[in-house]
Design a protein around this motif. Sequence first.
Motif, PDB file in Angstrom:
ATOM      1  N   LEU A  56       0.827  -1.208   0.000  1.00 50.56           N
ATOM      2  CA  LEU A  56       0.000   0.000   0.000  1.00 50.56           C
ATOM      3  C   LEU A  56       0.864   1.262   0.000  1.00 50.56           C
ATOM      4  CD1 LEU A  56      -2.833  -1.032   2.485  1.00 50.56           C
ATOM      5  CD2 LEU A  56      -3.076  -0.600   0.040  1.00 50.56           C
ATOM      6  N   VAL A  57       1.908   1.248   0.815  1.00 50.37           N
ATOM      7  CA  VAL A  57       2.802   2.408   0.867  1.00 50.37           C
ATOM      8  C   VAL A  57       3.491   2.603  -0.475  1.00 50.37           C
ATOM      9  CG1 VAL A  57       4.883   3.338   1.951  1.00 50.37           C
ATOM     10  CG2 VAL A  57       3.136   2.229   3.356  1.00 50.37           C
ATOM     11  N   LEU A  58       3.941   1.503  -1.080  1.00 53.70           N
ATOM     12  CA  LEU A  58       4.646   1.588  -2.356  1.00 53.70           C
ATOM     13  C   LEU A  58       3.738   2.109  -3.462  1.00 53.70           C
ATOM     14  CD1 LEU A  58       7.416   0.953  -3.646  1.00 53.70           C
ATOM     15  CD2 LEU A  58       6.527  -1.321  -4.197  1.00 53.70           C
ATOM     16  N   SER A  59       2.450   1.770  -3.394  1.00 51.79           N
ATOM     17  CA  SER A  59       1.518   2.216  -4.434  1.00 51.79           C
ATOM     18  C   SER A  59       1.250   3.712  -4.382  1.00 51.79           C
ATOM     19  CB  SER A  59       0.194   1.464  -4.310  1.00 51.79           C
ATOM     20  OG  SER A  59      -0.468   1.792  -3.098  1.00 51.79           O
ATOM     21  N   THR A  60       1.617   4.369  -3.311  1.00 54.73           N
ATOM     22  CA  THR A  60       1.429   5.824  -3.199  1.00 54.73           C
ATOM     23  C   THR A  60       2.733   6.583  -3.400  1.00 54.73           C
ATOM     24  OG1 THR A  60       1.781   5.756  -0.797  1.00 54.73           O
ATOM     25  CG2 THR A  60      -0.482   5.489  -1.582  1.00 54.73           C
ATOM     26  N   GLN A  61       3.749   5.911  -3.939  1.00 55.33           N
ATOM     27  CA  GLN A  61       5.052   6.541  -4.128  1.00 55.33           C
ATOM     28  C   GLN A  61       5.484   6.470  -5.589  1.00 55.33           C
ATOM     29  OE1 GLN A  61       7.525   4.267  -1.460  1.00 55.33           O
ATOM     30  NE2 GLN A  61       7.176   5.673   0.257  1.00 55.33           N
ATOM     31  N   ASN A  62       6.354   7.380  -5.958  1.00 57.41           N
ATOM     32  CA  ASN A  62       6.999   7.340  -7.264  1.00 57.41           C
ATOM     33  C   ASN A  62       8.309   6.573  -7.104  1.00 57.41           C
ATOM     34  OD1 ASN A  62       7.825   7.764  -9.878  1.00 57.41           O
ATOM     35  ND2 ASN A  62       8.398   9.906  -9.560  1.00 57.41           N
ATOM     36  N   PHE A  63       8.175   5.273  -7.091  1.00 54.69           N
ATOM     37  CA  PHE A  63       9.306   4.397  -6.774  1.00 54.69           C
ATOM     38  C   PHE A  63       9.871   3.855  -8.078  1.00 54.69           C
ATOM     39  CE2 PHE A  63      11.788   1.069  -4.961  1.00 54.69           C
ATOM     40  CZ  PHE A  63      12.001   1.437  -3.633  1.00 54.69           C
ATOM     41  N   GLY A  64      11.046   4.353  -8.456  1.00 60.42           N
ATOM     42  CA  GLY A  64      11.693   3.943  -9.692  1.00 60.42           C
ATOM     43  C   GLY A  64      13.053   3.335  -9.434  1.00 60.42           C
ATOM     44  N   PRO A  65      13.877   3.189 -10.480  1.00 63.34           N
ATOM     45  CA  PRO A  65      15.215   2.597 -10.304  1.00 63.34           C
ATOM     46  C   PRO A  65      16.083   3.386  -9.333  1.00 63.34           C
ATOM     47  CG  PRO A  65      14.603   2.672 -12.626  1.00 63.34           C
ATOM     48  CD  PRO A  65      13.557   3.453 -11.900  1.00 63.34           C
ATOM     49  N   ARG A  66      15.969   4.714  -9.326  1.00 63.16           N
ATOM     50  CA  ARG A  66      16.788   5.512  -8.406  1.00 63.16           C
ATOM     51  C   ARG A  66      16.459   5.188  -6.965  1.00 63.16           C
ATOM     52  NH1 ARG A  66      15.820  10.108  -5.681  1.00 63.16           N
ATOM     53  NH2 ARG A  66      13.776  10.265  -6.682  1.00 63.16           N
ATOM     54  N   SER A  67      15.192   4.902  -6.687  1.00 61.25           N
ATOM     55  CA  SER A  67      14.777   4.606  -5.313  1.00 61.25           C
ATOM     56  C   SER A  67      15.352   3.290  -4.816  1.00 61.25           C
ATOM     57  CB  SER A  67      13.246   4.573  -5.229  1.00 61.25           C
ATOM     58  OG  SER A  67      12.688   5.792  -5.665  1.00 61.25           O
ATOM     59  N   LEU A  68      15.693   2.381  -5.730  1.00 59.77           N
ATOM     60  CA  LEU A  68      16.295   1.122  -5.302  1.00 59.77           C
ATOM     61  C   LEU A  68      17.648   1.338  -4.649  1.00 59.77           C
ATOM     62  CD1 LEU A  68      15.478  -1.188  -8.362  1.00 59.77           C
ATOM     63  CD2 LEU A  68      14.366  -1.189  -6.129  1.00 59.77           C
ATOM     64  N   PHE A  69      18.361   2.360  -5.088  1.00 54.87           N
ATOM     65  CA  PHE A  69      19.704   2.614  -4.559  1.00 54.87           C
ATOM     66  C   PHE A  69      19.670   3.606  -3.394  1.00 54.87           C
ATOM     67  CE2 PHE A  69      20.223   1.378  -8.992  1.00 54.87           C
ATOM     68  CZ  PHE A  69      21.157   0.359  -8.889  1.00 54.87           C
ATOM     69  N   THR A  70      18.790   4.593  -3.493  1.00 59.66           N
ATOM     70  CA  THR A  70      18.747   5.614  -2.437  1.00 59.66           C
ATOM     71  C   THR A  70      17.807   5.252  -1.304  1.00 59.66           C
ATOM     72  OG1 THR A  70      16.987   6.853  -3.569  1.00 59.66           O
ATOM     73  CG2 THR A  70      19.267   7.380  -4.146  1.00 59.66           C
ATOM     74  N   GLY A  71      16.820   4.397  -1.581  1.00 62.03           N
ATOM     75  CA  GLY A  71      15.840   4.058  -0.563  1.00 62.03           C
ATOM     76  C   GLY A  71      14.827   5.162  -0.334  1.00 62.03           C
ATOM     77  N   GLN A  72      14.831   6.198  -1.150  1.00 63.66           N
ATOM     78  CA  GLN A  72      13.915   7.323  -0.998  1.00 63.66           C
ATOM     79  C   GLN A  72      13.020   7.407  -2.237  1.00 63.66           C
ATOM     80  OE1 GLN A  72      16.330  10.774  -0.369  1.00 63.66           O
ATOM     81  NE2 GLN A  72      17.065  10.108   1.655  1.00 63.66           N
ATOM     82  N   ALA A  73      11.743   7.735  -1.989  1.00 65.36           N
ATOM     83  CA  ALA A  73      10.777   7.861  -3.075  1.00 65.36           C
ATOM     84  C   ALA A  73       9.811   8.982  -2.728  1.00 65.36           C
ATOM     85  CB  ALA A  73      10.022   6.555  -3.290  1.00 65.36           C
ATOM     86  N   ASP A  74       9.414   9.729  -3.728  1.00 60.18           N
ATOM     87  CA  ASP A  74       8.484  10.837  -3.529  1.00 60.18           C
ATOM     88  C   ASP A  74       7.067  10.301  -3.329  1.00 60.18           C
ATOM     89  OD1 ASP A  74      10.574  12.604  -3.908  1.00 60.18           O
ATOM     90  OD2 ASP A  74      10.222  12.732  -6.079  1.00 60.18           O
ATOM     91  N   PHE A  75       6.360  10.938  -2.392  1.00 56.67           N
ATOM     92  CA  PHE A  75       4.962  10.576  -2.138  1.00 56.67           C
ATOM     93  C   PHE A  75       4.080  11.252  -3.196  1.00 56.67           C
ATOM     94  CE2 PHE A  75       0.840  11.532  -0.152  1.00 56.67           C
ATOM     95  CZ  PHE A  75       0.427  10.244   0.165  1.00 56.67           C
ATOM     96  N   VAL A  76       3.275  10.443  -3.893  1.00 56.67           N
ATOM     97  CA  VAL A  76       2.420  10.987  -4.962  1.00 56.67           C
ATOM     98  C   VAL A  76       0.940  10.775  -4.675  1.00 56.67           C
ATOM     99  CG1 VAL A  76       4.194  10.738  -6.742  1.00 56.67           C
ATOM    100  CG2 VAL A  76       2.626   8.832  -6.276  1.00 56.67           C
TER     101      VAL A  76
END
Length: 326
Positions: A56-76
């Motif tokens: 559920l949390v992941l579905s509300t984020q802009n989780f792309g390849p960059r987020s795999l390395f940084t662990g950070q994703a923007d909330f959308v």
Amino acid sequence: MAITEKRSAARAPGRPRPRPKGRPGGARRRMLPWAMIAPAAAALILIQGYPLARLLVLSTQNFGPRSLFTGQADFVGADNFTALFGDPDFRAVLLRTLVFTVVCVALLMVLGFLLSHLLTGVSPWARVVTTVSLVLVWAMPMVAATLVWQWMYQPQYGVANWLLTKLRVFGDLTAYDWFSHPDQALGLVILLTVWKGLPFVALTLFAARGQIPEPLYEAARLDGAGTLQTFRHITVPILRPVLGILTLLEVIWSVNSFTPIWVLTQGGPDGRTTTLGVYAYVTAFSRNDYGSGASVAVVTVLILAVLSIAYVRRLADQGDEQGGPA
């Protein structure tokens, strides 16, 4: 005499009976069932609850390849779901999943019921051979079964093309590629799904059919009832809970079907055999859009949850009606 008077006084109405020492109170008795299911509930929360919450949390984020390395994703927020329902490809996939599920479940229930009825009327040795064959099909891993079907319909050396060509049913099918035609590819996936799931349905219905008392059928035949009448008024009403559970399970498994579609067609050609499970995988891992892929999975979970809750409530209502006053 004194002892008799003491016993009479102890049994006199209106006097509360002393509670034996060491007996648990009402609160403790009420907490006992919760304490007994607490380990199982904790395991379910840990194994299933956390992944669902993370989804559920992941579905509300802009989780792309960059987020795999940084662990950070923007909330959308709900942007992933808005884009999903506005995507014509998703609507086509949703409709295709509905058609795929309805056809698979209908074939499974009809063929499973007929096969279970056949098992009740054949000789013991035929029943044993058929049951063993069904169990072997059921026990075969899905990947292995899918590879066997892939080899059977291989364009150059597949046994299906060779056999159909020898029978002259559809003409010369040498080097005919079944998986390059969307409707035929989807039909093969449906046949594979039905073939693999048929043993479970047939054997479950056969076991349930064996629990119906035979005197019911004998009384119906004495009253002049035919096969269709006994089927309608005896077999179906008694097996209705089993049929409902099997239907629900097959709906869940058909919607979540991934391995046969991915191994046979990978959703092709041109995405014409893609269902919700394959669409979620492709969106997340092929397009590297994990947030959108998670939103597809959330929608799938919600659809199946609504169906499951509706069935459980209906089953509970039927139980209340049967258990109510006559």
